[in-house]
Motif scaffolding. Structure first.
Motif, short mmCIF file in Angstrom:
data_model
loop_
_atom_site.label_atom_id
_atom_site.label_comp_id
_atom_site.label_asym_id
_atom_site.label_seq_id
_atom_site.Cartn_x
_atom_site.Cartn_y
_atom_site.Cartn_z
N LYS A 80 0.84 -1.20 0.00
CA LYS A 80 0.00 0.00 0.00
C LYS A 80 0.87 1.25 0.00
CE LYS A 80 -0.79 0.85 4.95
NZ LYS A 80 -1.83 1.01 5.99
N LEU A 83 1.92 1.67 -3.60
CA LEU A 83 0.78 2.13 -4.39
C LEU A 83 0.46 3.60 -4.13
CD1 LEU A 83 -1.61 -0.95 -4.14
CD2 LEU A 83 -0.32 -0.22 -6.15
N ASN A 84 0.66 4.03 -2.90
CA ASN A 84 0.40 5.43 -2.56
C ASN A 84 1.35 6.38 -3.29
OD1 ASN A 84 -1.77 4.98 -0.86
ND2 ASN A 84 -0.51 4.83 0.98
N SER A 89 -2.64 4.62 -11.07
CA SER A 89 -2.23 3.24 -10.81
C SER A 89 -2.14 2.40 -12.08
CB SER A 89 -3.18 2.58 -9.80
OG SER A 89 -4.50 2.57 -10.29
N HIS A 130 -7.41 -4.49 -9.82
CA HIS A 130 -7.52 -3.51 -8.74
C HIS A 130 -8.23 -4.04 -7.50
CE1 HIS A 130 -5.98 -0.44 -11.45
NE2 HIS A 130 -6.87 -0.84 -12.35
N LYS A 202 -6.31 0.28 -1.32
CA LYS A 202 -5.73 0.07 -2.65
C LYS A 202 -5.20 -1.35 -2.77
CE LYS A 202 -4.42 4.92 -3.30
NZ LYS A 202 -3.30 5.86 -3.56
N SER A 204 -4.30 -2.70 -6.12
CA SER A 204 -3.84 -2.89 -7.49
C SER A 204 -2.62 -3.80 -7.55
CB SER A 204 -3.50 -1.54 -8.14
OG SER A 204 -4.64 -0.71 -8.21
#
Length: 343
Positions: A80, A83-84, A89, A130, A202, A204
């Motif tokens: 995460k 992803l942030n 994304s 996702h 999130k 993904s």
């Protein structure tokens, strides 16, 4: 960053075609408008149909035996925190995938026609997803299992009591179920985490299907080779062989960090996770040498992911690691609580 490489499943209920696997990867598109769907892509094209993927992978298996995998599956699961760091994304992960596959070919200790393998020598297709759901192998499910077992037993008893119209006893058992639901250690949005529940936040990740044969359908390129990097003599000539998995995983992290300007914490490095399994004492010694803020982030990451961080840890080492973890964690909990870092 968690990356797995697995061969095509053969035998049993699995066919020799890639159709089942490609169909599985299409599941997230069900019920979506065309503009909302994620298409397959490769190094050069963005919109590739599932039918084309199956045709290309299945048609690129010359001289492979029925017992040999025709393709490999690579799953790339950013954390995460990673992803942030992304702005978009889907597009960012596509860009990363194309760089990652350059790392993939660089990890082969092979040559084609006297030169190193290049990206155009492999045939692969990738897809971004996702969503994720909790599986039976997830540590939250395993630790919730004793509660799930008791709840199931109580529900079975209730079904038996309903046939006998014993309402008073049924209410007592229902209160017991409610209590167990609340007491289960792992909750999400106020509910006990169960198998099949969609994961929040999130999620993904990338699925990549890569052909066992090179793009010319001539040479076999197996990332499952047990030979890391060596030479053998075949037909009077020395031939290189092998795939460096450790090197691939390390390159994958460096590529992500370089591509997105990501500052990787010690606890989320491949080397740290490997040391956790192979040499827990060295792992925790390195952990405790981190600056206070980095140490706080590291322990937060470890706590979120669950310890042990990887499966199949030898029992004695796991016990040692857990004992050291619990002892050392007490010394940094204050840093975690007082840290002003935005994590």
């Amino acid at each position: 960053m968690y990356i797995t490489i697995t061969p095509q499943k053969l035998g049993g209920n699995y066919s020799q075609s890639s159709g089942d696997f490609v169909g599985y990867l299409e599941k997230e598109n069900e019920g979506l408008e065309p503009s909302e769907m994620e298409d397959f892509f490769n190094q050069y094209d963005d919109q590739i149909s599932a039918e084309e993927v199956v045709k290309e992978i299945d048609g690129n298996a010359a001289k492979l035996k029925k017992t040999e995998p025709k393709f490999y599956s690579i799953t790339v699961s950013p954390s995460k925190y990673e992803l942030n760091r992304l702005q978009n994304s889907s597009e960012d992960l596509k860009r990363y995938t194309r760089e990652l596959m350059k790392d993939y070919v660089a990890s082969f200790n092979r040559e084609i026609n006297g030169r190193p393998i290049r990206i155009e020598d492999i045939k692969y297709y990738a897809k971004i997803e996702h969503q994720r759901s909790f599986k039976g192998t997830d540590w939250q499910i395993k630790e919730n299992q004793p509660y799930a077992t008791q709840i199931l037993q109580l529900k079975n008893e209730i079904r038996q009591l309903k046939a006998q119209s014993r309402e008073g006893e049924i209410k007592s058992l229902q209160r017991g179920i409610s209590k167990l639901e609340r007491e289960a250690p792992h909750q999400q949005d106020g509910k006990r985490i169960v198998q099949g529940m969609p994961k929040s936040g999130k999620q993904s990740h990338i699925h990549i299907i890569v052909s066992r044969k090179d793009a010319s359908n001539t040479f076999s390129l197996s990332p499952g080779s047990k030979h890391k990097a060596s030479e053998v003599e075949m037909h009077g000539k020395k031939v290189k062989r092998g795939f460096d998995r450790d090197g691939f995983f390390q390159r994958a992290e460096k590529t992500f960090d370089k591509t997105f300007g990501y500052q990787r914490n010690f606890a989320e490095t491949y080397k740290a996770r490997k040391d956790f399994i192979k040499n827990p004492k060295a792992y925790f010694a390195s952990l405790m040498k981190l600056p206070t803020n980095e140490k706080a982030i590291a322990f937060k990451m470890i706590k979120e992911s669950g310890v042990p961080m990887l499966p199949s840890i030898p029992v004695s080492q796991a016990q040692l690691a857990m004992k050291a973890f619990n002892r050392l964690r007490r010394g940094v909990e204050v840093a975690i609580k007082s840290s002003s870092i935005g994590i």
